[in-house]
Design an enzyme around this catalytic site. Structure first.
Site, PDB file in Angstrom:
ATOM      1  N   LYS A  58       0.830  -1.207   0.000  1.00  0.00           N
ATOM      2  CA  LYS A  58       0.000   0.000   0.000  1.00  0.00           C
ATOM      3  C   LYS A  58       0.872   1.268   0.000  1.00  0.00           C
ATOM      4  O   LYS A  58       0.645   2.217  -0.751  1.00  0.00           O
ATOM      5  CB  LYS A  58      -0.893  -0.037   1.247  1.00  0.00           C
ATOM      6  CG  LYS A  58      -1.523   1.253   1.609  1.00  0.00           C
ATOM      7  CD  LYS A  58      -2.590   1.606   0.611  1.00  0.00           C
ATOM      8  CE  LYS A  58      -3.095   2.995   0.844  1.00  0.00           C
ATOM      9  NZ  LYS A  58      -4.345   3.242   0.200  1.00  0.00           N
TER      10      LYS A  58
ATOM     11  N   CYS B   2      -3.559  10.680   1.635  1.00  0.00           N
ATOM     12  CA  CYS B   2      -2.842   9.417   1.421  1.00  0.00           C
ATOM     13  C   CYS B   2      -1.461   9.628   0.819  1.00  0.00           C
ATOM     14  O   CYS B   2      -0.452   9.296   1.419  1.00  0.00           O
ATOM     15  CB  CYS B   2      -3.665   8.534   0.500  1.00  0.00           C
ATOM     16  SG  CYS B   2      -5.364   8.420   1.056  1.00  0.00           S
TER      17      CYS B   2
END
Ligand code: SAJ
Length: 408
Positions: A204, A258
């Site tokens: 991720k 993010c």
């Protein structure tokens, strides 16, 4: 078989996940510490904008498959989707994960699946297991399963991407990965890829770092081209005709919760090795200041200039202001240009956001009015609504176009 799932954290990821599980007929207890969000969700309201989500929530609540509350409840599986901000030294702050895990621990009987969805540094799933066993040492030899299943959905397309994207599922054991895969197969039509927890955590972070590094390359090019008197948008378009080149687009900086955060988790885990990843972060974080300097240069010599700030969101066609470089540029200009009139334009929101409200030199303005009044037009977001504007409206005005909207 999972007949009851408890989702802890009902934000941008937890709520859509809870709603999509409920859409498969699974009973879902949604948990959030924010009492207002809990009350709203129980009435079928979504406390933020995400296309199609509200329809899922309304249906889940009406069918009594989704109930929100402030405390976890016993369930077959738990999904933790709480924020992981970073500390001042950029290391990950796992306190929300820890608090959520401590709240879950009393409800465990010994054979549940615990999935961490929050973006996390390598080792966080193991940390979650440690917290459970601190609270419930007697469950050490039971059959608890821990896995990491990072979310990958793009804000604005969450309900589609939750179903269609491939998912990585990493277990602390192969059995845990398999159990988590079974849970995600209930709604995910993409491929489910099994691995260990640490690789899943890193995957991720690496996905978002890949994007950050490539955006940094584009941002650096835009600064180089400005110095050399080259149109960066034309340059990138030309270079991208090469079959193996695909340069991303420069902008005013990288926003959202993010891409501007996750690479730091790698840097703080391996500070000496992550040199390119750190540089990219530094380049992207410095871009807003460069834009501010450009606006000030355009205003040089003008008495009380009117400056149209086109867009405040962190990317096009959404109302999301989280970590928005456009918003931080607007706030900093308001501080640093006290005699200017700043005309803030954001078609996706109704009023000036908190960061700008109450400042005498900032006015929330409609697009056409702002452009008509402005001496300087600063394009901060490439909203579709702006793309329809007639470039002739800009005649006689200074332009700082961070998104290449008027690239000619
Ligand atoms: N940006 C540029 N130039 C570009 C592309 C983006 O300046 O060419 C800027 C945007 O304007 C924005 C920021 O980057 O400020 C991030 O936007 P984004 O659309 O690239 O990504 P996010 O933050 O909305 O979502 C990302 C996605 N990750 C990847 O594409 C690798 C999403 O799939 C993740 O689920 C999400 O982060 C997340 O939650 O981690």
């Amino acid at each position: 078989m999972f007949s009851h799932v408890c989702v802890v954290g009902l934000g941008y990821i937890g709520l859509p996940t809870a709603a999509i599980l409920a859409a498969q007929g699974i009973r879902v207890t949604g948990v959030d510490v924010n009492e207002r969000s809990v009350a709203e969700i129980n009435q079928g309201h979504v406390p933020f904008v995400e296309p199609d989500l509200e329809a899922f929530v309304v249906s889940a609540v009406n069918r009594e498959l989704l109930t929100a509350q402030t405390e976890p409840a016993p369930a077959d599986a738990f999904i933790v989707a709480v924020p992981t901000p970073f500390h001042a030294d950029k290391s990950a702050d796992l306190s929300y994960i820890e608090a959520a895990t401590r709240a879950i621990a009393p409800h465990l009987t010994g054979n549940e699946l615990l999935v961490l969805e929050s973006t996390s540094p390598p080792g966080a799933t193991e940390f979650m297991a440690d917290v459970v066993f601190q609270e419930r040492p007697e469950l050490k030899d039971a059959d608890l399963k821990f896995a990491h299943c990072p979310e990958r959905v793009l804000p604005g397309r969450v309900m589609t991407e939750l179903v269609e994207n491939d998912r990585i599922v990493g277990g602390l054991t192969p059995e845990a990965a398999e159990a988590a895969a079974e849970l995600y197969r209930t709604f995910c039509k993409g491929e489910i890829l099994l691995t260990d927890a640490k690789t899943a955590e890193m995957a991720k972070l690496v996905e978002n770092s890949f994007r950050d590094v490539n955006i940094a390359f584009a941002n650096e090019l835009s600064i180089i081209c400005d110095k050399l008197g080259i149109n960066v948008w034309e340059l990138i378009e030309l270079a991208n005709h090469h079959p193996r080149v695909n340069i991303l687009q420069p902008g005013p900086g990288v926003g959202g919760h993010c891409i501007a955060v996750d690479p730091w988790f790698i840097v703080s885990a391996v500070p000496d090795e992550a040199r390119l990843i750190r540089s990219a972060r530094t380049i992207n974080d410095a871009k807003p200041q460069w834009v501010i300097d450009q606006v000030k240069a355009a205003a040089y010599g003008l008495d009380q200039p009117a400056v149209a700030l086109m867009g405040l969101a962190f990317k096009p066609n959404i109302d999301d202001l989280r970590e928005s470089p456009a918003l931080s540029i607007a706030a900093q200009l308001a501080d640093e240009m006290p005699t200017a009139r700043l005309l803030a334009v954001e078609p996706h929101i109704e009023e000036l956001p908190k960061a700008l409200a109450g400042r005498s030199n900032v006015a929330f303005t409609q697009t056409e009015d702002a452009i008509a009044t402005a001496d300087i037009v600063v394009v901060l977001v490439d909203h579709d609504a702006f793309k329809q504007l007639d470039p002739e409206l800009l005649e006689g005005k200074a332009l700082v176009d961070t998104r290449g909207l008027f690239r000619a």
